[in-house]
Design a protein around this motif. Structure first.
Motif, short mmCIF file in Angstrom:
data_model
loop_
_atom_site.label_atom_id
_atom_site.label_comp_id
_atom_site.label_asym_id
_atom_site.label_seq_id
_atom_site.Cartn_x
_atom_site.Cartn_y
_atom_site.Cartn_z
N HIS A 139 0.86 -1.19 0.00
CA HIS A 139 0.00 0.00 0.00
C HIS A 139 0.90 1.24 0.00
N VAL B 247 1.13 5.28 0.25
CA VAL B 247 0.34 6.35 0.87
C VAL B 247 1.07 7.67 0.68
N ARG C 173 1.14 7.32 -7.72
CA ARG C 173 0.10 6.51 -8.37
C ARG C 173 0.71 5.64 -9.48
N ARG D 225 -2.08 -1.00 -3.70
CA ARG D 225 -3.07 0.03 -3.45
C ARG D 225 -2.38 1.38 -3.30
N CYS D 226 -3.13 2.44 -3.53
CA CYS D 226 -2.60 3.79 -3.37
C CYS D 226 -3.66 4.66 -2.70
N THR D 227 -3.25 5.38 -1.65
CA THR D 227 -4.16 6.28 -0.95
C THR D 227 -3.55 7.67 -0.89
N LEU E 14 -3.96 11.17 1.04
CA LEU E 14 -4.56 11.68 2.28
C LEU E 14 -4.77 13.19 2.19
N TRP F 57 -4.97 -0.46 7.68
CA TRP F 57 -4.32 -0.72 6.39
C TRP F 57 -3.66 -2.09 6.37
N ALA G 187 -9.99 -1.76 1.07
CA ALA G 187 -9.73 -0.68 2.02
C ALA G 187 -10.94 0.25 2.08
#
Length: 271
Positions: free
Chosen positions: A209, A211, A225, A235-237, A239, A260, A270
């Motif tokens: 993941h 972030v 990304r 995954r990419c978040t 914030l 996470w 998620a």
């Protein structure tokens, strides 16, 4: 047990919290800093059922310097951490890191996916495009002990803390960064600027993941990304309102990180 360990000829300080039989989580600090950055997060992670290992990298915090002097290759830190994991008997473990710690976590995923249960790489991408300028960083090594360096570090830290962070918390984060050894910090940043994993992202096979804070002036969200898109299942978040230090900026971050990690290890979506 928390204390000093000799790892690859470095006498290093390593915090080790929680039940030794619990799933292990390695938490990595940012450039020039130490495990103190995780001080408010560790108790919640232990309560959530993790064994939390927080090392001061060679030359940082309470650890002695690396045998060859300040390290400017993040891959060298990754190799050292694998040696630390061996010394602690960690055959399988998770990793969470921020900034250079996030890049080191990504490096560990490339070189040792078979040992990692989950990776959360914060404020990191596969390649920064050579920014900050390695030439400028090397020039600063000539006079990094100048009195203005501490002020520049504090003000620079404040500039990359997210807008949602409580002002008092932001000032504390910046004040803690004044403690950095400037030679070690610059060497870390040289490693940050030169570390390039773009061609190896497809080798990652562990759950991962990425972030990034929307207010992080040191990262390009699209680069993060892009890196996630090259890692199978990653995954990419992003914030909102957060800058370069999620674990220090976000109140109650232990629960966020635990969520996470659980999402990664259980395969659920998620939130």
């Amino acid at each position: 047990m928390t204390g000093y360990r000799s790892v690859d000829d470095t006498f290093a300080f390593v915090e080790d919290h929680g039940d030794p039989a619990s799933p292990a989580l390695l938490c990595l600090h940012t450039a020039g800093q130490s495990g103190v950055q995780w001080r408010h997060v560790v108790p919640g992670l232990v309560e959530a059922g993790h064994r939390v290992v927080v090392p001061d990298l060679p030359g940082h915090g309470r650890s002695e310097p690396a045998p060859g002097g300040p390290v400017d290759d993040l891959g060298a830190y990754a190799g050292w951490l694998l040696a630390l994991a061996d010394a602690l008997g960690l055959d399988r473990f998770a990793v969470a890191g921020c900034s250079i710690g996030g890049k080191i976590a990504l490096d560990l995923a490339v070189r040792a996916s078979d040992r990692l249960t989950a990776v959360v790489a914060m404020a990191a991408d596969a390649w920064t495009g050579g920014s900050p300028s390695p030439r400028g960083l090397r020039r600063e090594l000539v006079d990094v002990a100048a009195p203005s360096r501490a002020d520049r570090t504090e003000l620079g830290t404040l500039a990359v803390v997210g807008r949602a962070t409580d002002p008092e918390r932001a000032r504390l984060i910046a004040a803690m960064h004044r403690r950095e050894d400037p030679v070690v910090s610059n060497s870390d940043l040289l490693g940050w600027a030169s570390h390039d994993l773009r061609e190896r992202l497809g080798e990652v096979s562990c759950p991962l993941h990425l972030v990034v804070g929307a207010d992080d002036l040191w990262l390009d969200v699209e680069r993060v990304r892009w890196a996630a898109s090259r890692i199978p299942g990653a995954r990419c978040t992003v914030l909102d309102g957060v800058g370069h230090y999620p674990m220090e900026e976000i109140p109650g971050f232990a629960a966020v990180l635990d969520g996470w990690l659980r999402d990664l290890t259980t395969g659920t979506e998620a939130a």
